[in-house]
Scaffold this active site. Sequence first.
Site, PDB file in Angstrom:
ATOM      1  N   ASP A  47      80.968 -42.040  42.700  1.00 14.95           N
ATOM      2  CA  ASP A  47      81.029 -40.914  43.842  1.00 14.95           C
ATOM      3  C   ASP A  47      82.560 -40.753  44.191  1.00 14.95           C
ATOM      4  O   ASP A  47      82.920 -39.623  44.739  1.00 14.95           O
ATOM      5  CB  ASP A  47      80.009 -41.494  44.851  1.00 14.95           C
ATOM      6  CG  ASP A  47      78.778 -41.636  44.600  1.00 14.95           C
ATOM      7  OD1 ASP A  47      77.859 -41.611  45.310  1.00 14.95           O
ATOM      8  OD2 ASP A  47      78.454 -41.493  43.279  1.00 14.95           O
ATOM      9  N   SER A  48      83.438 -42.014  44.472  1.00 18.38           N
ATOM     10  CA  SER A  48      84.645 -41.711  45.103  1.00 18.38           C
ATOM     11  C   SER A  48      85.253 -40.838  44.327  1.00 18.38           C
ATOM     12  O   SER A  48      86.405 -40.109  44.891  1.00 18.38           O
ATOM     13  CB  SER A  48      85.533 -43.293  44.934  1.00 18.38           C
ATOM     14  OG  SER A  48      85.374 -43.851  43.718  1.00 18.38           O
ATOM     15  N   GLU A  80      52.518 -32.071  32.550  1.00 28.58           N
ATOM     16  CA  GLU A  80      53.352 -32.325  33.576  1.00 28.58           C
ATOM     17  C   GLU A  80      53.002 -32.856  34.980  1.00 28.58           C
ATOM     18  O   GLU A  80      51.782 -32.736  35.377  1.00 28.58           O
ATOM     19  CB  GLU A  80      53.974 -30.870  33.866  1.00 28.58           C
ATOM     20  CG  GLU A  80      54.448 -29.900  32.477  1.00 28.58           C
ATOM     21  CD  GLU A  80      54.721 -28.617  33.230  1.00 28.58           C
ATOM     22  OE1 GLU A  80      55.066 -28.390  34.310  1.00 28.58           O
ATOM     23  OE2 GLU A  80      54.845 -27.831  32.327  1.00 28.58           O
ATOM     24  N   GLU A 128      59.555 -26.761  41.777  1.00 28.12           N
ATOM     25  CA  GLU A 128      59.036 -27.132  42.943  1.00 28.12           C
ATOM     26  C   GLU A 128      60.253 -27.753  43.657  1.00 28.12           C
ATOM     27  O   GLU A 128      61.108 -28.491  43.022  1.00 28.12           O
ATOM     28  CB  GLU A 128      58.131 -28.278  42.500  1.00 28.12           C
ATOM     29  CG  GLU A 128      57.170 -28.692  43.697  1.00 28.12           C
ATOM     30  CD  GLU A 128      55.685 -27.986  43.852  1.00 28.12           C
ATOM     31  OE1 GLU A 128      55.690 -27.007  43.113  1.00 28.12           O
ATOM     32  OE2 GLU A 128      55.029 -28.189  44.680  1.00 28.12           O
ATOM     33  N   TYR A 187      84.266 -38.446  42.497  1.00 29.41           N
ATOM     34  CA  TYR A 187      83.830 -36.901  42.704  1.00 29.41           C
ATOM     35  C   TYR A 187      84.266 -36.369  44.160  1.00 29.41           C
ATOM     36  O   TYR A 187      84.730 -35.279  44.215  1.00 29.41           O
ATOM     37  CB  TYR A 187      82.214 -36.865  42.872  1.00 29.41           C
ATOM     38  CG  TYR A 187      81.543 -35.631  42.892  1.00 29.41           C
ATOM     39  CD1 TYR A 187      81.125 -35.117  44.347  1.00 29.41           C
ATOM     40  CD2 TYR A 187      81.074 -34.869  41.957  1.00 29.41           C
ATOM     41  CE1 TYR A 187      80.791 -34.104  44.424  1.00 29.41           C
ATOM     42  CE2 TYR A 187      80.824 -33.518  42.039  1.00 29.41           C
ATOM     43  CZ  TYR A 187      80.471 -33.095  43.244  1.00 29.41           C
ATOM     44  OH  TYR A 187      79.863 -31.776  43.598  1.00 29.41           O
ATOM     45  N   LYS A 236      52.724 -33.277  38.689  1.00 32.20           N
ATOM     46  CA  LYS A 236      52.612 -32.201  39.746  1.00 32.20           C
ATOM     47  C   LYS A 236      53.242 -32.905  40.875  1.00 32.20           C
ATOM     48  O   LYS A 236      52.841 -33.478  41.630  1.00 32.20           O
ATOM     49  CB  LYS A 236      51.198 -31.871  39.883  1.00 32.20           C
ATOM     50  CG  LYS A 236      50.986 -30.523  40.820  1.00 32.20           C
ATOM     51  CD  LYS A 236      49.352 -30.248  41.026  1.00 32.20           C
ATOM     52  CE  LYS A 236      49.225 -28.860  41.961  1.00 32.20           C
ATOM     53  NZ  LYS A 236      49.742 -29.142  43.189  1.00 32.20           N
ATOM     54  N   LYS A 271      48.611 -27.581  30.732  1.00 32.63           N
ATOM     55  CA  LYS A 271      48.703 -26.164  30.413  1.00 32.63           C
ATOM     56  C   LYS A 271      48.537 -25.985  29.027  1.00 32.63           C
ATOM     57  O   LYS A 271      48.890 -26.851  27.949  1.00 32.63           O
ATOM     58  CB  LYS A 271      50.189 -25.760  30.566  1.00 32.63           C
ATOM     59  CG  LYS A 271      50.431 -25.696  31.911  1.00 32.63           C
ATOM     60  CD  LYS A 271      52.121 -25.448  32.130  1.00 32.63           C
ATOM     61  CE  LYS A 271      52.439 -25.609  33.823  1.00 32.63           C
ATOM     62  NZ  LYS A 271      53.581 -25.375  34.124  1.00 32.63           N
ATOM     63  N   SER A 317      48.048 -19.604  41.849  1.00 32.23           N
ATOM     64  CA  SER A 317      47.700 -21.158  42.224  1.00 32.23           C
ATOM     65  C   SER A 317      46.818 -21.613  40.976  1.00 32.23           C
ATOM     66  O   SER A 317      46.815 -21.060  40.012  1.00 32.23           O
ATOM     67  CB  SER A 317      46.533 -20.979  43.325  1.00 32.23           C
ATOM     68  OG  SER A 317      45.623 -20.247  43.160  1.00 32.23           O
ATOM     69  N   ARG A 339      56.828 -19.429  47.449  1.00 37.82           N
ATOM     70  CA  ARG A 339      55.863 -18.644  46.874  1.00 37.82           C
ATOM     71  C   ARG A 339      54.804 -17.670  48.029  1.00 37.82           C
ATOM     72  O   ARG A 339      54.716 -16.661  47.730  1.00 37.82           O
ATOM     73  CB  ARG A 339      54.657 -19.745  46.574  1.00 37.82           C
ATOM     74  CG  ARG A 339      53.541 -19.362  45.994  1.00 37.82           C
ATOM     75  CD  ARG A 339      52.566 -20.220  45.619  1.00 37.82           C
ATOM     76  NE  ARG A 339      51.200 -19.956  45.168  1.00 37.82           N
ATOM     77  CZ  ARG A 339      50.233 -19.406  45.837  1.00 37.82           C
ATOM     78  NH1 ARG A 339      50.627 -19.470  47.151  1.00 37.82           N
ATOM     79  NH2 ARG A 339      49.081 -18.933  45.362  1.00 37.82           N
TER      80      ARG A 339
HETATM   81  C1  LIG Z   1      51.707 -22.039  35.513  1.00 40.11           C
HETATM   82  O1  LIG Z   1      51.592 -21.994  37.052  1.00 40.11           O
HETATM   83  C2  LIG Z   1      51.866 -23.283  37.538  1.00 40.11           C
HETATM   84  N1  LIG Z   1      52.622 -24.196  37.077  1.00 40.11           N
HETATM   85  C3  LIG Z   1      52.669 -25.685  37.592  1.00 40.11           C
HETATM   86  N2  LIG Z   1      53.549 -26.464  36.877  1.00 40.11           N
HETATM   87  C4  LIG Z   1      53.630 -27.601  37.463  1.00 40.11           C
HETATM   88  N3  LIG Z   1      54.348 -28.675  36.768  1.00 40.11           N
HETATM   89  N4  LIG Z   1      53.533 -27.881  38.904  1.00 40.11           N
HETATM   90  C5  LIG Z   1      53.030 -26.923  39.513  1.00 40.11           C
HETATM   91  N5  LIG Z   1      52.850 -26.876  40.970  1.00 40.11           N
HETATM   92  C6  LIG Z   1      52.461 -25.761  38.936  1.00 40.11           C
HETATM   93  N6  LIG Z   1      52.040 -24.530  39.517  1.00 40.11           N
HETATM   94  C7  LIG Z   1      51.827 -23.461  39.131  1.00 40.11           C
HETATM   95  C8  LIG Z   1      50.986 -22.293  39.651  1.00 40.11           C
END
Ligand SMILES: COc1nc2nc(N)nc(N)c2nc1C
Length: 308
Positions: A29-30, A107, A164, A32, A109, A281, A78, A130
């Site tokens: 850090d020093s 993933e 996020e 930087y 959240k 997903k 959402s 959002r």
């Molecule tokens: C495709 O839409 C989204 N993908 C997401 N992916 C992660 N990892 N976290 C979320 N909160 C999230 N929220 C939405 C609406």
Amino acid sequence: LEQRVKELHKLLNEYGHAYYVLDNPLVPDSEYDALINELIELEERHPDLIMPDSPTQRVGGDILPGFSKVVHDTPMLSLSNAFNEEDLREFDRRVRADAGDVTYVCELKIDGLAISLKYENGRFKQGSTRGDGTVGEDITANLRTIRAIPLKLSEDVTIEARGEAYMPKKSFMKLNEHREEEGLDVFANPRNAAAGSLRQLDPKIAAKRNLSVFMYGVGGDGAAYGLDAHSEALDYLDRLGFRTNPERRRCKDIDEVIAYIESWQDRRQDLSYEIDGIVIKVDSFSRQDDLGFTAKSPRWATAYKFPA
Ligand SMILES: COc1nc2nc(N)nc(N)c2nc1C
């Protein structure tokens, strides 16, 4: 002189990326701090050398009168929820009924607030909340103070990234201790603290709150960037200089998804940030297109929520 300023930009952006985006400091850090102070001095003496994407230009000066509205190019939707294994298997059955066999991406959240970051020719232009999914608030000045958000990408692309913003657990504890000492009311949880910090009209306050981000997707149609799958989009965001969450995992079927979720049931308390679930997903963009959306959520994703 100009050469030195350019060199400092390059060094500080490289060190900053390693520290804030890759969590892998290259210098102490020093070192930087010494470099950033040298750049601040040079810019003070020669204001004509100040560039908008200089690492010193993250904290804006003036206090905003309010936040202007931003209409999202595509709605920030959402996620539907799953609370148990049966819900997850039902989600999988519906997905495979319409899209056949698919690979999933899981993933963490992050328990923060959703943001959209828009870049033009590789430069950060606008960041927003959002909001109601269609219209959010322009919080660009506050987001610029977050060092995990690149001001300039590694390629001169025009792109929207979504993710996020959150407050790490340690920063949350320290902030509340400080507020208690000051006789201020404390924040209930890191999510509220992050939201409260990004709703400040004075960017200097947001700059002190040690916020970070994890980006989790591109806005609009991923295929527009020549990408075939969500996992590729995340790797692309990494290459551009964004911070994405390293715990993501491709799962070949719902059994692997369930095993991944179970692995985080207890391990999540070891994370330096809070999560409230796992997002699942469908990986392939063309399979996502087969599934489409309901009025408010993608049919190709769901969020498993941990019991509170
Ligand atoms: C495709 O839409 C989204 N993908 C997401 N992916 C992660 N990892 N976290 C979320 N909160 C999230 N929220 C939405 C609406």
